[in-house]
Design an enzyme around this catalytic site. Sequence first.
Site, PDB file in Angstrom:
ATOM      1  N   GLY A  55      11.313  -1.938 -12.041  1.00  0.00           N
ATOM      2  CA  GLY A  55      11.074  -0.934 -13.078  1.00  0.00           C
ATOM      3  C   GLY A  55      10.894  -1.614 -14.420  1.00  0.00           C
ATOM      4  O   GLY A  55      11.290  -2.759 -14.590  1.00  0.00           O
ATOM      5  N   CYS A  82      14.158  -6.821  -8.155  1.00  0.00           N
ATOM      6  CA  CYS A  82      13.825  -6.969  -9.579  1.00  0.00           C
ATOM      7  C   CYS A  82      14.733  -6.090 -10.452  1.00  0.00           C
ATOM      8  O   CYS A  82      15.914  -6.332 -10.512  1.00  0.00           O
ATOM      9  CB  CYS A  82      12.341  -6.727  -9.828  1.00  0.00           C
ATOM     10  SG  CYS A  82      11.787  -7.514 -11.342  1.00  0.00           S
ATOM     11  N   TYR A  83      14.196  -5.036 -11.078  1.00  0.00           N
ATOM     12  CA  TYR A  83      15.072  -4.163 -11.863  1.00  0.00           C
ATOM     13  C   TYR A  83      16.250  -3.710 -11.015  1.00  0.00           C
ATOM     14  O   TYR A  83      17.389  -3.667 -11.474  1.00  0.00           O
ATOM     15  CB  TYR A  83      14.299  -2.944 -12.369  1.00  0.00           C
ATOM     16  CG  TYR A  83      15.119  -2.030 -13.250  1.00  0.00           C
ATOM     17  CD1 TYR A  83      15.260  -2.291 -14.600  1.00  0.00           C
ATOM     18  CD2 TYR A  83      15.782  -0.923 -12.719  1.00  0.00           C
ATOM     19  CE1 TYR A  83      16.035  -1.469 -15.414  1.00  0.00           C
ATOM     20  CE2 TYR A  83      16.564  -0.092 -13.519  1.00  0.00           C
ATOM     21  CZ  TYR A  83      16.682  -0.371 -14.871  1.00  0.00           C
ATOM     22  OH  TYR A  83      17.455   0.440 -15.672  1.00  0.00           O
ATOM     23  N   HIS A 169       9.736 -10.110  -5.893  1.00  0.00           N
ATOM     24  CA  HIS A 169       9.261  -8.925  -5.185  1.00  0.00           C
ATOM     25  C   HIS A 169       8.840  -9.274  -3.755  1.00  0.00           C
ATOM     26  O   HIS A 169       7.729  -9.762  -3.558  1.00  0.00           O
ATOM     27  CB  HIS A 169       8.059  -8.325  -5.919  1.00  0.00           C
ATOM     28  CG  HIS A 169       8.407  -7.669  -7.211  1.00  0.00           C
ATOM     29  ND1 HIS A 169       8.590  -6.314  -7.342  1.00  0.00           N
ATOM     30  CD2 HIS A 169       8.629  -8.198  -8.440  1.00  0.00           C
ATOM     31  CE1 HIS A 169       8.902  -6.026  -8.594  1.00  0.00           C
ATOM     32  NE2 HIS A 169       8.931  -7.151  -9.283  1.00  0.00           N
ATOM     33  N   GLU A 171       7.932  -7.281  -1.502  1.00  0.00           N
ATOM     34  CA  GLU A 171       6.975  -6.304  -0.971  1.00  0.00           C
ATOM     35  C   GLU A 171       5.514  -6.674  -1.209  1.00  0.00           C
ATOM     36  O   GLU A 171       4.634  -6.179  -0.525  1.00  0.00           O
ATOM     37  CB  GLU A 171       7.261  -4.909  -1.544  1.00  0.00           C
ATOM     38  CG  GLU A 171       6.934  -4.704  -3.033  1.00  0.00           C
ATOM     39  CD  GLU A 171       8.023  -5.170  -3.989  1.00  0.00           C
ATOM     40  OE1 GLU A 171       8.860  -6.012  -3.596  1.00  0.00           O
ATOM     41  OE2 GLU A 171       8.030  -4.705  -5.145  1.00  0.00           O
ATOM     42  N   ASP A 227     -13.565   5.718  -0.017  1.00  0.00           N
ATOM     43  CA  ASP A 227     -12.547   6.758   0.130  1.00  0.00           C
ATOM     44  C   ASP A 227     -13.163   8.136   0.355  1.00  0.00           C
ATOM     45  O   ASP A 227     -12.761   8.874   1.259  1.00  0.00           O
ATOM     46  CB  ASP A 227     -11.640   6.816  -1.108  1.00  0.00           C
ATOM     47  CG  ASP A 227     -11.152   5.442  -1.502  1.00  0.00           C
ATOM     48  OD1 ASP A 227     -11.109   4.568  -0.610  1.00  0.00           O
ATOM     49  OD2 ASP A 227     -10.841   5.241  -2.679  1.00  0.00           O
ATOM     50  N   LYS A 370      -5.935   1.203   0.400  1.00  0.00           N
ATOM     51  CA  LYS A 370      -7.334   0.982   0.746  1.00  0.00           C
ATOM     52  C   LYS A 370      -7.528   0.478   2.172  1.00  0.00           C
ATOM     53  O   LYS A 370      -8.373   0.975   2.910  1.00  0.00           O
ATOM     54  CB  LYS A 370      -7.905  -0.056  -0.229  1.00  0.00           C
ATOM     55  CG  LYS A 370      -9.378  -0.142  -0.200  1.00  0.00           C
ATOM     56  CD  LYS A 370      -9.886   0.885  -1.135  1.00  0.00           C
ATOM     57  CE  LYS A 370     -11.313   1.151  -1.142  1.00  0.00           C
ATOM     58  NZ  LYS A 370     -11.590   2.171  -2.181  1.00  0.00           N
TER      59      LYS A 370
HETATM   60  N1  LIG Z   1     -20.149  10.129  -8.558  1.00  0.00           N
HETATM   61  C1  LIG Z   1     -19.271  10.920  -7.933  1.00  0.00           C
HETATM   62  N2  LIG Z   1     -19.656  12.115  -7.436  1.00  0.00           N
HETATM   63  C2  LIG Z   1     -18.769  12.905  -6.807  1.00  0.00           C
HETATM   64  N3  LIG Z   1     -17.476  12.602  -6.642  1.00  0.00           N
HETATM   65  C3  LIG Z   1     -17.035  11.440  -7.120  1.00  0.00           C
HETATM   66  C4  LIG Z   1     -17.910  10.522  -7.781  1.00  0.00           C
HETATM   67  N4  LIG Z   1     -17.189   9.442  -8.123  1.00  0.00           N
HETATM   68  C5  LIG Z   1     -15.938   9.668  -7.698  1.00  0.00           C
HETATM   69  N5  LIG Z   1     -15.833  10.865  -7.089  1.00  0.00           N
HETATM   70  C6  LIG Z   1     -14.603  11.465  -6.519  1.00  0.00           C
HETATM   71  O1  LIG Z   1     -13.455  10.800  -7.047  1.00  0.00           O
HETATM   72  C7  LIG Z   1     -12.726  10.188  -5.999  1.00  0.00           C
HETATM   73  C8  LIG Z   1     -12.116   8.894  -6.445  1.00  0.00           C
HETATM   74  O2  LIG Z   1     -13.102   7.930  -6.723  1.00  0.00           O
HETATM   75  P1  LIG Z   1     -12.943   6.457  -6.156  1.00  0.00           P
HETATM   76  O3  LIG Z   1     -13.990   5.625  -6.742  1.00  0.00           O
HETATM   77  O4  LIG Z   1     -11.523   6.068  -6.290  1.00  0.00           O
HETATM   78  O5  LIG Z   1     -13.162   6.626  -4.604  1.00  0.00           O
HETATM   79  P2  LIG Z   1     -14.457   6.420  -3.757  1.00  0.00           P
HETATM   80  O6  LIG Z   1     -15.637   6.334  -4.639  1.00  0.00           O
HETATM   81  O7  LIG Z   1     -14.482   7.500  -2.746  1.00  0.00           O
HETATM   82  O8  LIG Z   1     -14.198   5.086  -3.007  1.00  0.00           O
HETATM   83  P3  LIG Z   1     -14.267   3.620  -3.586  1.00  0.00           P
HETATM   84  O9  LIG Z   1     -12.876   3.339  -4.076  1.00  0.00           O
HETATM   85  O10 LIG Z   1     -14.630   2.817  -2.413  1.00  0.00           O
HETATM   86  O11 LIG Z   1     -15.255   3.572  -4.678  1.00  0.00           O
HETATM   87  C9  LIG Z   1     -13.730   9.994  -4.901  1.00  0.00           C
HETATM   88  O12 LIG Z   1     -13.093   9.848  -3.665  1.00  0.00           O
HETATM   89  C10 LIG Z   1     -14.540  11.253  -5.017  1.00  0.00           C
HETATM   90  O13 LIG Z   1     -13.851  12.322  -4.416  1.00  0.00           O
HETATM   91  N1  LIG Z   2       9.503  -5.893 -12.594  1.00  0.00           N
HETATM   92  C1  LIG Z   2      10.707  -5.496 -12.939  1.00  0.00           C
HETATM   93  O1  LIG Z   2      11.377  -4.773 -12.216  1.00  0.00           O
HETATM   94  C2  LIG Z   2      11.150  -5.925 -14.309  1.00  0.00           C
HETATM   95  C3  LIG Z   2      12.600  -5.676 -14.551  1.00  0.00           C
HETATM   96  C4  LIG Z   2      13.002  -5.900 -16.000  1.00  0.00           C
HETATM   97  N2  LIG Z   2      12.369  -4.939 -16.872  1.00  0.00           N
HETATM   98  C5  LIG Z   2      12.616  -7.333 -16.409  1.00  0.00           C
HETATM   99  O2  LIG Z   2      11.693  -7.540 -17.165  1.00  0.00           O
HETATM  100  O3  LIG Z   2      13.258  -8.254 -15.967  1.00  0.00           O
END
Ligand SMILES: Nc1ncnc2c1ncn2[C@@H]1O[C@H](COP(=O)(O)OP(=O)(O)OP(=O)(O)O)[C@@H](O)[C@H]1O
Ligand SMILES: NC(=O)CC[C@H](N)C(=O)O
Length: 514
Positions: A55, A82-83, A169, A171, A227, A370
């Site tokens: 955090g 971390c935090y 971290h 994760e 997406d 993703k």
């Molecule tokens: N030009 C667009 N026309 C219509 N909807 C859009 C357009 N750009 C983004 N969106 C909407 O916003 C959402 C989020 O956009 P984002 O770019 O994160 O995802 P994506 O375009 O589907 O996939 P990618 O991350 O691969 O580009 C999309 O999934 C879509 O629903």
């Molecule tokens: N990434 C973190 O959790 C940071 C913890 C705390 N704020 C630090 O800077 O140490």
Amino acid sequence: MKRETVIVLDFGGQYNQLIARRVRECNVYCEIYSYKTDLEKIKAMEPKGIIFTGGPNSVYLEDSPSYAKEIYDLGIPVLGICYGSQLMMHQLGGKVCKAPVREYGKIEVTVDQSSALFENVSEKTICWMSHNDYIEQAAPGFKIIAHTPDCPVAAVENVEKKLYATQFHPEVLHTKEGKQMLANFVFNVCGCAGSWKMDSFVEESIKAIREKVGDGKVLCALSGGVDSSVAAVLLSKAVGDQLTCVFVDHGLLRKNEGDEVEAVFGPDGNYNLNFIRVNAQERFYEKLKGVEEPEAKRKIIGEEFIRVFEEEAKKIGAVDFLVQGTIYPDVVESGVGGESTVIKSHHNVGGLPEHVDFKEIIEPLRDLFKDEVRKAGLELGIPDYLVFRQPFPGPGLGIRIIGDVTAEKVQMVQDADAIWREEIAKAGLDKEVNQYFAALTNMRSVGVMGDERTYDYAIALRAVTTTDFMTAESAEIPWDVIGRTTSRIVNEVKHVNRVMYDCTGKPPATIEFE
Ligand SMILES: Nc1ncnc2c1ncn2[C@@H]1O[C@H](COP(=O)(O)OP(=O)(O)OP(=O)(O)O)[C@@H](O)[C@H]1O
Ligand SMILES: NC(=O)CC[C@H](N)C(=O)O
Ligand SMILES: O=c1[nH]c(=O)c2[nH+]cn([C@@H]3O[C@H](COP(=O)(O)O)[C@@H](O)[C@H]3O)c2[nH]1
Ligand SMILES: [Mg+2]
């Protein structure tokens, strides 16, 4: 019998969902709760283990997030990250203060002694750190089990009380043996059996969507990106003809992108979808005129998208649902995924206007990363070339042009970007590099071309490697590729006289420029 559960307590870290995901990868069910959740509620869930996230705050300051101290006496294993590690030490009598040297990025950690947490972990192991504070002194009863040159307490344990803490971290994938460490916590410390399996995501989602939509009509915002393509195909499997896909050309797309998307999803394409392309360039440029502040730009674009969808929905008539391809990183960076700070408002989450004229927004991919979305796409039979395309942000070139957006600047960045993508592909790097693009810095500088003085713009080239887009590294592109691209850009793109390569990782930068 109760389902084995590990609980993640969210203190506002950026990687909380990653922690949950790593636990799920161990086939142990995992849920995230805010640190504001009552201890009684947590106890009632009978978790096998609890993980405190990182955090942004400092534990020693007033008003920093904290938790009921009784949590350490329940006999339930706790891992602080971390935090979370600092909080555990602070509450149990250790000392946390500002670190003389802050650690950022990959750091070699030395494991000092064997521990259930470090089973099958090397003695010297690369871990990812991101902290300004540090544990100067471990709490009584705790043994230090790892350190770094600048961090005397990189990990501690109290075996008897089943309490563990790491300053780094585990994760994030940058921590080489982090998966092993989390698995060690889940299996060795919490004693989980790991019998939970994520049911087939695609099947479950189709069923849930059918139930929700009934015989209603659905509009899917389709960008042609990974997406929304996955979301659209999923929806089309679920509700067939009740679905209409709307693709907005806002004048901030890459070169030729509008036509390319139409070719795949339009009437002559591979999918039998109701597809509408809206050419909305002018209205987006008009709204963005003179606006420089990144968050303001994002919100304008987010709102305008929705207004276009609403208008199209009216034309179709009786559309109740809007579908977006929102995924988890969009949510967390917009600061609505829990306790995390706003980094940037993704147009489809934090950039949404207050009033949206649909009964409900459906986001079937909202909890996925993703690479998980890509897996779902493959399962849906979407071809590789679509599933593995690099992402392109909804606000498009609007956030790759620093400062105000004009049609001329859009053209500059489109042309430069097309050259960069072409050269990357020619060099065969397009599979290795996960996202690459050109951005227009708003900087102008002096150059000399054909014996004439120029005072023109600088293009920044960006290329990163990443799996989850939450952290990323600047890609090491061979110099000759950068060199070739540079000379092509300054020669072929008018009003550009300088090209730079962005060497910054995420953090401390982000992938996009705004
Ligand atoms: N030009 C667009 N026309 C219509 N909807 C859009 C357009 N750009 C983004 N969106 C909407 O916003 C959402 C989020 O956009 P984002 O770019 O994160 O995802 P994506 O375009 O589907 O996939 P990618 O991350 O691969 O580009 C999309 O999934 C879509 O629903
Ligand atoms: N990434 C973190 O959790 C940071 C913890 C705390 N704020 C630090 O800077 O140490
Ligand atoms: O649909 C989107 N709407 C947005 O507003 C947005 N902002 C960033 N991105 C994409 O998210 C990933 C992480 O980007 P950042 O490191 O710049 O936050 C990268 O893949 C970015 O391209 C967006 N996608
Ligand atoms: Mg996109």
